[in-house]
Design a protein around this motif. Structure first.
Motif, PDB file in Angstrom:
ATOM      1  N   UNK A 155       5.169 147.525  17.652  1.00 37.82           N
ATOM      2  CA  UNK A 155       5.683 146.172  17.891  1.00 37.82           C
ATOM      3  C   UNK A 155       6.233 146.022  19.312  1.00 37.82           C
ATOM      4  N   UNK A 156       7.063 146.970  19.801  1.00 40.27           N
ATOM      5  CA  UNK A 156       7.476 146.876  21.216  1.00 40.27           C
ATOM      6  C   UNK A 156       6.300 146.981  22.185  1.00 40.27           C
ATOM      7  N   UNK A 157       5.263 147.747  21.823  1.00 41.04           N
ATOM      8  CA  UNK A 157       4.074 147.828  22.679  1.00 41.04           C
ATOM      9  C   UNK A 157       3.407 146.462  22.792  1.00 41.04           C
ATOM     10  N   UNK A 158       3.281 145.756  21.674  1.00 43.94           N
ATOM     11  CA  UNK A 158       2.727 144.399  21.722  1.00 43.94           C
ATOM     12  C   UNK A 158       3.560 143.510  22.643  1.00 43.94           C
ATOM     13  N   UNK A 159       4.887 143.611  22.537  1.00 41.29           N
ATOM     14  CA  UNK A 159       5.767 142.822  23.415  1.00 41.29           C
ATOM     15  C   UNK A 159       5.500 143.177  24.877  1.00 41.29           C
ATOM     16  N   UNK A 160       5.395 144.480  25.161  1.00 44.62           N
ATOM     17  CA  UNK A 160       5.200 144.902  26.561  1.00 44.62           C
ATOM     18  C   UNK A 160       3.878 144.376  27.119  1.00 44.62           C
ATOM     19  N   UNK A 161       2.829 144.362  26.299  1.00 44.74           N
ATOM     20  CA  UNK A 161       1.546 143.846  26.759  1.00 44.74           C
ATOM     21  C   UNK A 161       1.622 142.339  27.003  1.00 44.74           C
TER      22      UNK A 161
END
Length: 363
Positions: A155-161
């Motif tokens: 979920x944080x990876x999606x935010x970062x992208x």
């Protein structure tokens, strides 16, 4: 270029994946506005609690099956090429017991339990296990290569992208879906399209209030023990509303032991008696968890409860005008939010683009 202003309500896997796919297209200024964000743990916010994996239960020749099918490729790509996303490959065994036929769990998993499901041609290495290799009480089984997702990383990876692509994030609570188009929400002022990815809260959001969306309570135990593979069984001897599944999350995320499917329950606290039953079933199904010993040898990280946003009739992907604003909906995936995420998000993006073309035509 005509810049299109979009507000996505909700930062679960549906909202974040939709924002990400839309942000890859030119000409959009996107705001994700949500009550809950990755890092939060709240009973209203289902995404952090999920297993999460690719184990399709959608019926063949339906839109839902198409969305699931269109999600496998992106998840496979992440597992192969983007270790930082927290997605890894894992063998998935589906065990069937003849005595479960007609039970709630067996009906829910009907396609998954089929010896020749539609996704057999989508996932790698699908095959039937020989009868002599099965444990006591198991009448048939299939296995395939799946993925398991560490939601605390993904979920944080999606935010970062999304951030990398210029998406803005802000905390907000909206009493009515049209309030997301109000002054001050989007930095550019006017809002062309509001995207409703509120999950379970679509049942309470003004202007939507979809009463066909209800919680299906899930309870899990997260342990440090490694199962080595993902397993699911067609039913349990502990009641229709209980299930037995095990999966190990990527990148040290622990092993999920589940679970239950309690439709209509909003109870947020773990039931200790159910937790014991979950652990006993898991250890019996996967002796490797404790090297053949009892549940006292499980090393517990925490107990969790999540509410799957189940919608009668399945995911709602649709567009409509509400109080003069185009609203595109993507909610109600139940327990399939991750495994249909890219397919549903792409279908949602297609409708957002349609709505924006309508807005441009009116100017």
């Amino acid at each position: 270029m005509f810049e299109k202003n979009v507000v996505v309500i909700g930062a679960g896997v549906a909202g974040l994946t939709t924002a990400l796919l839309l942000s890859r297209k030119p000409g959009y200024k996107i705001v994700v506005a949500a009550k809950h964000m990755p890092g939060d743990y709240d009973i209203e916010y289902a995404s952090p609690w999920a297993g999460a994996n690719y184990m399709p239960v959608s019926i063949r020749n339906t839109e839902a099956a198409e969305w699931d099918k269109n999600t496998w490729g992106p998840l496979e790509d992440l597992a192969k090429n983007y270790p930082e996303a927290g997605v890894h490959f894992q063998d998935c065994e589906i065990h069937s017991r003849a005595k479960d036929v007609g039970s709630a769990t067996a009906k829910w998993f009907a396609e998954l339990l089929s010896p020749s499901p539609w996704f057999a041609k989508v996932v790698p290495n699908f095959r039937t296990l020989p009868k002599e290799s099965l444990g006591p009480g198991i009448d048939s089984a299939t296995v395939f290569t799946s993925v398991c997702i560490n939601t605390a990383i993904y979920l944080p990876w999606l935010v970062s992208q999304c951030l990398k692509n210029g998406v803005t994030f802000k905390r907000a609570v909206f009493p009515h879906v049209s309030a997301a188009a109000a002054s001050g929400v989007h930095p550019n002022g006017n809002v062309d399209v509001v995207v409703n990815c509120t999950g379970l809260m679509a049942s309470k959001l003004g202007g939507v209030e979809d009463k066909t969306v209800v919680p299906a309570r899930g309870q899990i135990v997260i342990v440090r023990n490694d199962a080595g593979k993902m397993l699911d069984v067609s039913g349990t001897d502990d009641g229709d509303g209980e299930a037995c599944y095990v999966m190990t999350r990527a990148a040290g995320g622990g092993t999920i032991l589940g679970g239950c499917y309690q439709l209509g329950s909003w109870e947020s606290q773990p039931d200790p008696n159910l937790a014991v039953r979950i652990m006993k079933r898991a250890v019996e199904m996967v002796p490797a968890l404790t090297n053949g010993k009892g549940i006292e040898h499980l090393d517990i990280i925490r107990h969790g409860v999540g509410l799957r946003p189940v919608r009668e009739g399945g995911v709602r992907i649709a567009k409509e005008r509400i109080e003069g604003t185009w609203v595109v909906h993507n909610y109600g995936a139940g327990g399939a939010g991750y495994q249909c995420s890219y397919g549903c998000a792409q279908a949602t993006v297609d409708l957002i683009e349609e709505a924006c073309r309508d807005v441009r035509a009116r100017l």
